[in-house]
Scaffold this motif. Structure first.
Motif, PDB file in Angstrom:
ATOM      1  N   GLU A 166       0.838  -1.205   0.000  1.00  0.00           N
ATOM      2  CA  GLU A 166       0.000   0.000   0.000  1.00  0.00           C
ATOM      3  C   GLU A 166       0.869   1.250   0.000  1.00  0.00           C
ATOM      4  OE1 GLU A 166      -2.772   0.307   3.206  1.00  0.00           O
ATOM      5  OE2 GLU A 166      -3.850   1.946   2.223  1.00  0.00           O
ATOM      6  N   SER A 170       1.568   3.969  -3.380  1.00  0.00           N
ATOM      7  CA  SER A 170       1.269   5.399  -3.436  1.00  0.00           C
ATOM      8  C   SER A 170       2.108   6.060  -4.528  1.00  0.00           C
ATOM      9  CB  SER A 170       1.505   6.052  -2.062  1.00  0.00           C
ATOM     10  OG  SER A 170       2.882   6.057  -1.733  1.00  0.00           O
ATOM     11  N   GLU A 171       3.257   5.492  -4.804  1.00  0.00           N
ATOM     12  CA  GLU A 171       4.086   6.034  -5.885  1.00  0.00           C
ATOM     13  C   GLU A 171       3.463   5.738  -7.258  1.00  0.00           C
ATOM     14  OE1 GLU A 171       8.157   4.457  -6.160  1.00  0.00           O
ATOM     15  OE2 GLU A 171       8.727   6.558  -6.342  1.00  0.00           O
ATOM     16  N   LEU A 173       0.343   5.456  -7.822  1.00  0.00           N
ATOM     17  CA  LEU A 173      -0.960   6.094  -7.966  1.00  0.00           C
ATOM     18  C   LEU A 173      -0.863   7.562  -8.383  1.00  0.00           C
ATOM     19  CD1 LEU A 173      -2.787   4.434  -4.960  1.00  0.00           C
ATOM     20  CD2 LEU A 173      -3.088   3.951  -7.385  1.00  0.00           C
ATOM     21  N   THR A 174       0.369   8.073  -8.460  1.00  0.00           N
ATOM     22  CA  THR A 174       0.509   9.410  -9.030  1.00  0.00           C
ATOM     23  C   THR A 174       0.063   9.394 -10.493  1.00  0.00           C
ATOM     24  OG1 THR A 174       2.343   9.873  -7.546  1.00  0.00           O
ATOM     25  CG2 THR A 174       2.147  11.271  -9.482  1.00  0.00           C
ATOM     26  N   CYS A 175       0.270   8.280 -11.159  1.00  0.00           N
ATOM     27  CA  CYS A 175      -0.091   8.198 -12.583  1.00  0.00           C
ATOM     28  C   CYS A 175      -1.220   7.196 -12.822  1.00  0.00           C
ATOM     29  CB  CYS A 175       1.123   7.779 -13.410  1.00  0.00           C
ATOM     30  SG  CYS A 175       2.460   8.980 -13.386  1.00  0.00           S
ATOM     31  N   ARG A 177      -4.456   5.211 -12.045  1.00  0.00           N
ATOM     32  CA  ARG A 177      -5.581   5.525 -11.177  1.00  0.00           C
ATOM     33  C   ARG A 177      -6.036   4.300 -10.418  1.00  0.00           C
ATOM     34  NH1 ARG A 177      -9.300   9.511 -14.081  1.00  0.00           N
ATOM     35  NH2 ARG A 177     -10.435   9.177 -12.147  1.00  0.00           N
ATOM     36  N   GLU A 183      -6.641   6.949 -18.900  1.00  0.00           N
ATOM     37  CA  GLU A 183      -6.627   8.022 -19.895  1.00  0.00           C
ATOM     38  C   GLU A 183      -5.182   8.291 -20.246  1.00  0.00           C
ATOM     39  OE1 GLU A 183      -8.849  11.435 -18.324  1.00  0.00           O
ATOM     40  OE2 GLU A 183      -9.732   9.990 -16.976  1.00  0.00           O
ATOM     41  N   GLY A 184      -4.623   7.482 -21.093  1.00  0.00           N
ATOM     42  CA  GLY A 184      -3.235   7.703 -21.491  1.00  0.00           C
ATOM     43  C   GLY A 184      -2.241   6.919 -20.656  1.00  0.00           C
ATOM     44  N   ILE A 185      -2.677   6.434 -19.498  1.00  0.00           N
ATOM     45  CA  ILE A 185      -1.824   5.602 -18.653  1.00  0.00           C
ATOM     46  C   ILE A 185      -2.634   4.373 -18.266  1.00  0.00           C
ATOM     47  CG2 ILE A 185      -0.706   5.451 -16.391  1.00  0.00           C
ATOM     48  CD1 ILE A 185       0.326   8.218 -16.809  1.00  0.00           C
ATOM     49  N   HIS A 210       9.203   0.714 -21.728  1.00  0.00           N
ATOM     50  CA  HIS A 210       8.868   2.056 -21.234  1.00  0.00           C
ATOM     51  C   HIS A 210       9.887   2.583 -20.208  1.00  0.00           C
ATOM     52  CE1 HIS A 210       6.526   5.337 -19.534  1.00  0.00           C
ATOM     53  NE2 HIS A 210       5.885   5.321 -20.700  1.00  0.00           N
ATOM     54  N   PRO A 211      10.508   3.741 -20.466  1.00  0.00           N
ATOM     55  CA  PRO A 211      11.599   4.190 -19.599  1.00  0.00           C
ATOM     56  C   PRO A 211      11.161   4.512 -18.165  1.00  0.00           C
ATOM     57  CG  PRO A 211      11.065   5.881 -21.234  1.00  0.00           C
ATOM     58  CD  PRO A 211      10.313   4.655 -21.615  1.00  0.00           C
ATOM     59  N   VAL A 212       9.987   5.080 -17.998  1.00  0.00           N
ATOM     60  CA  VAL A 212       9.544   5.393 -16.629  1.00  0.00           C
ATOM     61  C   VAL A 212       9.380   4.090 -15.845  1.00  0.00           C
ATOM     62  CG1 VAL A 212       7.773   6.454 -15.199  1.00  0.00           C
ATOM     63  CG2 VAL A 212       8.354   7.477 -17.396  1.00  0.00           C
ATOM     64  N   MET A 215      12.558   2.416 -14.885  1.00  0.00           N
ATOM     65  CA  MET A 215      13.175   3.069 -13.730  1.00  0.00           C
ATOM     66  C   MET A 215      12.459   2.666 -12.438  1.00  0.00           C
ATOM     67  SD  MET A 215      13.519   7.132 -13.110  1.00  0.00           S
ATOM     68  CE  MET A 215      11.868   7.350 -12.445  1.00  0.00           C
ATOM     69  N   MET A 216      11.124   2.686 -12.481  1.00  0.00           N
ATOM     70  CA  MET A 216      10.362   2.369 -11.272  1.00  0.00           C
ATOM     71  C   MET A 216      10.611   0.923 -10.845  1.00  0.00           C
ATOM     72  SD  MET A 216       8.793   4.977 -10.291  1.00  0.00           S
ATOM     73  CE  MET A 216       8.168   6.560 -10.800  1.00  0.00           C
TER      74      MET A 216
ATOM     75  N   TYR B  46      -3.734  11.634   2.350  1.00  0.00           N
ATOM     76  CA  TYR B  46      -3.155  10.346   2.749  1.00  0.00           C
ATOM     77  C   TYR B  46      -3.210  10.154   4.265  1.00  0.00           C
ATOM     78  CZ  TYR B  46      -1.732   8.403  -1.711  1.00  0.00           C
ATOM     79  OH  TYR B  46      -1.754   7.826  -2.958  1.00  0.00           O
ATOM     80  N   ASN B 331       4.109  15.763  -4.516  1.00  0.00           N
ATOM     81  CA  ASN B 331       3.164  14.663  -4.310  1.00  0.00           C
ATOM     82  C   ASN B 331       3.899  13.430  -3.774  1.00  0.00           C
ATOM     83  OD1 ASN B 331       2.113  12.056  -6.030  1.00  0.00           O
ATOM     84  ND2 ASN B 331       0.373  13.232  -5.265  1.00  0.00           N
ATOM     85  N   LYS B 335       3.747  11.668   0.408  1.00  0.00           N
ATOM     86  CA  LYS B 335       3.400  10.306   0.816  1.00  0.00           C
ATOM     87  C   LYS B 335       4.387   9.771   1.850  1.00  0.00           C
ATOM     88  CE  LYS B 335       1.218   9.783  -3.599  1.00  0.00           C
ATOM     89  NZ  LYS B 335       1.419   9.387  -5.002  1.00  0.00           N
ATOM     90  N   PHE B 388      15.971   9.153 -16.567  1.00  0.00           N
ATOM     91  CA  PHE B 388      15.765   8.984 -18.010  1.00  0.00           C
ATOM     92  C   PHE B 388      15.331  10.328 -18.586  1.00  0.00           C
ATOM     93  CE2 PHE B 388      11.275   9.561 -18.126  1.00  0.00           C
ATOM     94  CZ  PHE B 388      10.880   9.238 -16.839  1.00  0.00           C
ATOM     95  N   GLU B 404       0.011  11.926 -24.582  1.00  0.00           N
ATOM     96  CA  GLU B 404      -1.181  11.274 -24.023  1.00  0.00           C
ATOM     97  C   GLU B 404      -0.921  10.776 -22.602  1.00  0.00           C
ATOM     98  OE1 GLU B 404      -1.935   8.389 -27.034  1.00  0.00           O
ATOM     99  OE2 GLU B 404      -3.110   9.782 -28.273  1.00  0.00           O
ATOM    100  N   GLU B 405       0.309  10.302 -22.402  1.00  0.00           N
ATOM    101  CA  GLU B 405       0.700   9.864 -21.068  1.00  0.00           C
ATOM    102  C   GLU B 405       0.621  11.027 -20.080  1.00  0.00           C
ATOM    103  OE1 GLU B 405       4.142   6.998 -21.085  1.00  0.00           O
ATOM    104  OE2 GLU B 405       5.037   8.772 -20.173  1.00  0.00           O
ATOM    105  N   GLY B 408      -2.842  11.465 -18.960  1.00  0.00           N
ATOM    106  CA  GLY B 408      -3.181  10.450 -17.965  1.00  0.00           C
ATOM    107  C   GLY B 408      -2.596  10.777 -16.611  1.00  0.00           C
ATOM    108  N   TRP B 409      -1.352  11.268 -16.623  1.00  0.00           N
ATOM    109  CA  TRP B 409      -0.718  11.662 -15.363  1.00  0.00           C
ATOM    110  C   TRP B 409      -1.500  12.790 -14.705  1.00  0.00           C
ATOM    111  CZ3 TRP B 409       1.514  16.612 -14.740  1.00  0.00           C
ATOM    112  CH2 TRP B 409       2.014  16.836 -13.448  1.00  0.00           C
ATOM    113  N   ASP B 416      -5.235  11.949  -7.067  1.00  0.00           N
ATOM    114  CA  ASP B 416      -4.443  11.589  -5.895  1.00  0.00           C
ATOM    115  C   ASP B 416      -4.393  12.748  -4.886  1.00  0.00           C
ATOM    116  OD1 ASP B 416      -2.974   9.450  -4.792  1.00  0.00           O
ATOM    117  OD2 ASP B 416      -1.066  10.395  -5.297  1.00  0.00           O
TER     118      ASP B 416
END
Lengths: 236, 419
Positions: A166, A170-171, A173-175, A177, A183-185, A210-212, A215-216, B46, B331, B335, B388, B404-405, B408-409, B416
């Motif tokens: 959980e 939280s990291e 959930l920034t992107c 949903r 919507e794009g993610i 995907h680079p993000v 990294m994650m 949170y 953000n 957290k 990156f 588009e990403e 979404g973000w 959030d």
């Protein structure tokens, strides 16, 4: 209960689309469609032994009511389509595959759409091949999802710590949903844990591009990935 | 349970209304959050969400409608309506039980552990979160101060300033001149000024193609520079001139009365002057005595102030190390802080903090780029562990996907923050 009722109605419908295709009108190239299906395989299984994964299994998709499979957690939008009685046939599947969100605005299916009409017909020909109906060709060969990364069983066996998941989530959930909106993610809500773990390890090893996400995932250890998988699978 | 929070939210006089939660709060630990942006709103949400009522959370934010700075450039470029970046606090109050107080926090008594509000109210806390964003350094651009923002907008806090700048750009005469005075490091949203240049150029290319854009920049280099310069060459060739420090870009003064900009002795008559001055932590940090120089130093393990163990500071106002000042960073930091605060007040589990950031920018329609990194705390600072960045020469499909990403973000992070 509601679901059962609708299934009965479908069964009674005199001219289900699958039946309408009784003559097995040629709609496309099945073999080419099977190759095109590669891009669907990371989420959908089809063929003998197919099961629900990130997306529902697609055996018998022709003639199925949208959102009707028991044991699969659909998005609210797909449940609405179920309530509206949307039935998957050539026309509705074609529209959905062309642009999923144009047909089901809040679908959790993270697929941008297939623009070429012939591609769609070939793919649909393959899907129809896996729809049991009188005229159907024998079941195609088992198409169990080939794993993107071979993970030792002990990694897949790790039981995720949901509370840790959980916090780690939280990291995400920034992107991504929490409600599975896309919507794009893409949505990552309610993925089967194993699929989640495999996907994250595929990013970690840079097999997925995907680079993000590379990294994650790159800085998460096996326990952390398992914790995230457990958390997202268990969401309300 | 429902102590008429809606009524509280709507109360005009914060001081009198505060009586109710203060009485009720005696039994529960109290957290006060100052600032309802990416750091503060996230932290409040949170803490309230994860403590499930065990912590009394008050959020102090002066505006009833909050406009996100991120995506305000897209409004200026005509890609978003202003209303699409506007958010309110109704869900945080109604669904998360947060006491939302629309007032300015003007002082902190760290011994008594109270926050004083401009309206006269005093709010007690066990743990305080400060997430006030930025203010501008006085005298940073000679000739400009806040009284000039109506003629030479900064538009670096979104809302009416964004509207004003957009109006001015739309009213530019044919072949007119837009000048940006860019800020020195460190400042909010490192790619922000350059995304804004792209958005202004997009508008002018469409509506006023002989207009000129001049950037006076005190920095030798800037974020995603190669990507922006490639994009400007591709989409807005000949329209944008950047004057860096080697040509006097750091030696700038302005005259709001006659709308001129002096760049290293050369006086330019401008139609729009967008002054983005040097920045510092929001004033409440200074008022609380928690700054060193322009910023508030924090311990990256939990975002706790290095000067007070009961105060956590988030986002742009902090000096934490390698993370850029961005909504995404704030953000992310919120957290970690929320987890540490819950742990301190209720004994809930505390895990090691991890941080991340990604900044998307739009250069032209469907031409999006991004830069990001992952971070972990060390004893000295929050340190970058991997990163990156988009590449020059990427194809149009990838740039479209990146754009588009970003949409979404935006949907993700605002959900959030505001629930």
């Amino acid at each position: 209960m509601r679901r059962l009722l609708a299934l009965v109605i479908v069964a009674l419908a005199p001219m289900g689309p699958a039946l309408a295709d009784e003559t097995a009108e040629l709609i496309g190239d099945v073999e080419r469609g099977e190759r095109l299906f590669q891009q669907c395989r990371s989420c959908h299984q089809i063929g003998a032994g197919a099961d629900n994964r990130i997306g529902p299994h697609l055996n018998g998709i022709f003639g199925r009511t949208a959102g009707a499979l028991d044991g699969f957690r659909y998005s609210r939008s797909m449940e609405r389509a179920f309530g509206d009685g949307l039935i998957w046939d050539l026309r509705t599947l074609d529209a959905y595959i062309e642009n999923p969100r144009a047909l089901i605005s809040g679908t959790r299916m993270s697929y941008r759409g297939m623009a070429d009409p012939q591609d769609r017909m070939d793919l649909l020909a393959f899907l129809r091949d896996n729809t049991a109906s009188p005229q159907d060709i024998p079941e195609s060969a088992p198409t169990a999802v080939r794993r993107e990364v071979d993970l030792p069983p002990e990694i897949l066996a790790i039981v995720g710590d949901v509370a840790y998941g959980e916090y780690l989530a939280s990291e995400c959930l920034t992107c991504h949903r929490r409600d599975g909106g896309d919507e794009g993610i893409p949505s990552i809500t309610h993925w089967p844990e194993e699929d989640f773990v495999i996907a994250m390890h595929a990013y970690k090893r840079k097999l997925r591009p995907h680079p993000v996400m590379q990294m994650m995932a790159g800085r998460l250890n096996d326990e952390e990935i398992a914790a995230l998988a457990a958390y997202f699978a268990a969401l309300d | 349970m429902t102590l008429n929070r809606r009524g509280f939210l709507g109360a005009a006089a914060a001081a009198s209304a505060l009586a109710a939660p203060m009485v009720r709060a005696q039994a529960r630990p109290r957290v006060v959050v100052v600032g309802g942006g990416a750091g503060g709103a996230t932290a409040a949400r949170y803490i309230a969400k994860d403590s499930q009522g065990a912590i009394d959370v008050t959020l102090i934010e002066p505006t009833r409608t909050y406009y996100t700075c991120f995506f305000s450039n897209l409004y200026i470029g005509g890609f978003r309506e202003l209303s699409s970046i506007a958010h309110t606090y109704g869900t945080l109050a109604a669904e998360y039980g947060i006491n939302v107080v629309h007032d300015w926090a003007v002082g902190v008594d760290r011994d008594a552990r109270t926050v004083t509000l401009a309206g006269g109210g005093v709010v007690g806390y066990d743990k305080l979160v400060l997430s006030p964003g930025i203010d501008f350094v006085d005298g940073a651009v000679p000739g400009w101060d806040l009284s000039a923002q109506g003629r030479m907008p900064h538009a670096y806090k979104a809302g009416t300033q964004s509207e004003l700048l957009k109006r001015q750009i739309m009213a530019m005469p044919e072949g007119g001149t837009y000048v940006m005075v860019a800020p020195p490091n460190p400042y909010r949203c490192p790619p922000g000024p350059y995304e804004r240049i792209s958005m202004v150029a997009h508008h002018l290319k469409t509506n006023n193609p002989t207009a000129k854009i001049i950037i006076a920049d005190p920095k030798a280099k800037f974020s995603k520079q190669a990507l922006f310069e490639e994009g400007w060459q591709k989409h807005y060739s000949g329209m944008i001139e950047r004057i860096g420090p080697d040509f006097g870009g750091e030696n700038v003064s302005v005259n709001p009365a006659d709308m001129t900009v002096d760049i290293d002795g050369e006086v330019i008559n401008a139609d729009v002057v967008n002054v983005i001055p040097a920045q510092k932590a929001g004033a409440i940090c200074d008022a609380a005595g928690l700054t060193e120089g322009n910023w508030a130093p924090v311990d990256g393990h939990s975002m706790v102030s290095r000067m007070d163990e009961n105060v956590y500071i988030l986002g742009d106002a902090t000096n934490q190390g390698d993370m850029p000042k961005s909504g995404f960073s704030a953000n992310s930091q919120a957290k970690a802080a929320a987890m540490a605060i819950r742990g301190a007040l209720t004994g809930s589990r505390v895990f090691p903090a991890k941080y991340s950031n990604t900044c998307w920018s739009l250069i032209a329609p469907e031409d999006g780029i991004k830069v990001g990194a992952a971070y972990e705390p060390t004893a000295e600072k929050i340190a970058s562990v991997s990163s990156f960045v988009s590449q020059t020469g990427e194809d149009a499909a990838l740039r479209k996907t990146t754009y588009e990403e970003s949409l979404g973000w935006y949907a993700g992070i605002t959900a959030d923050m505001f629930g």
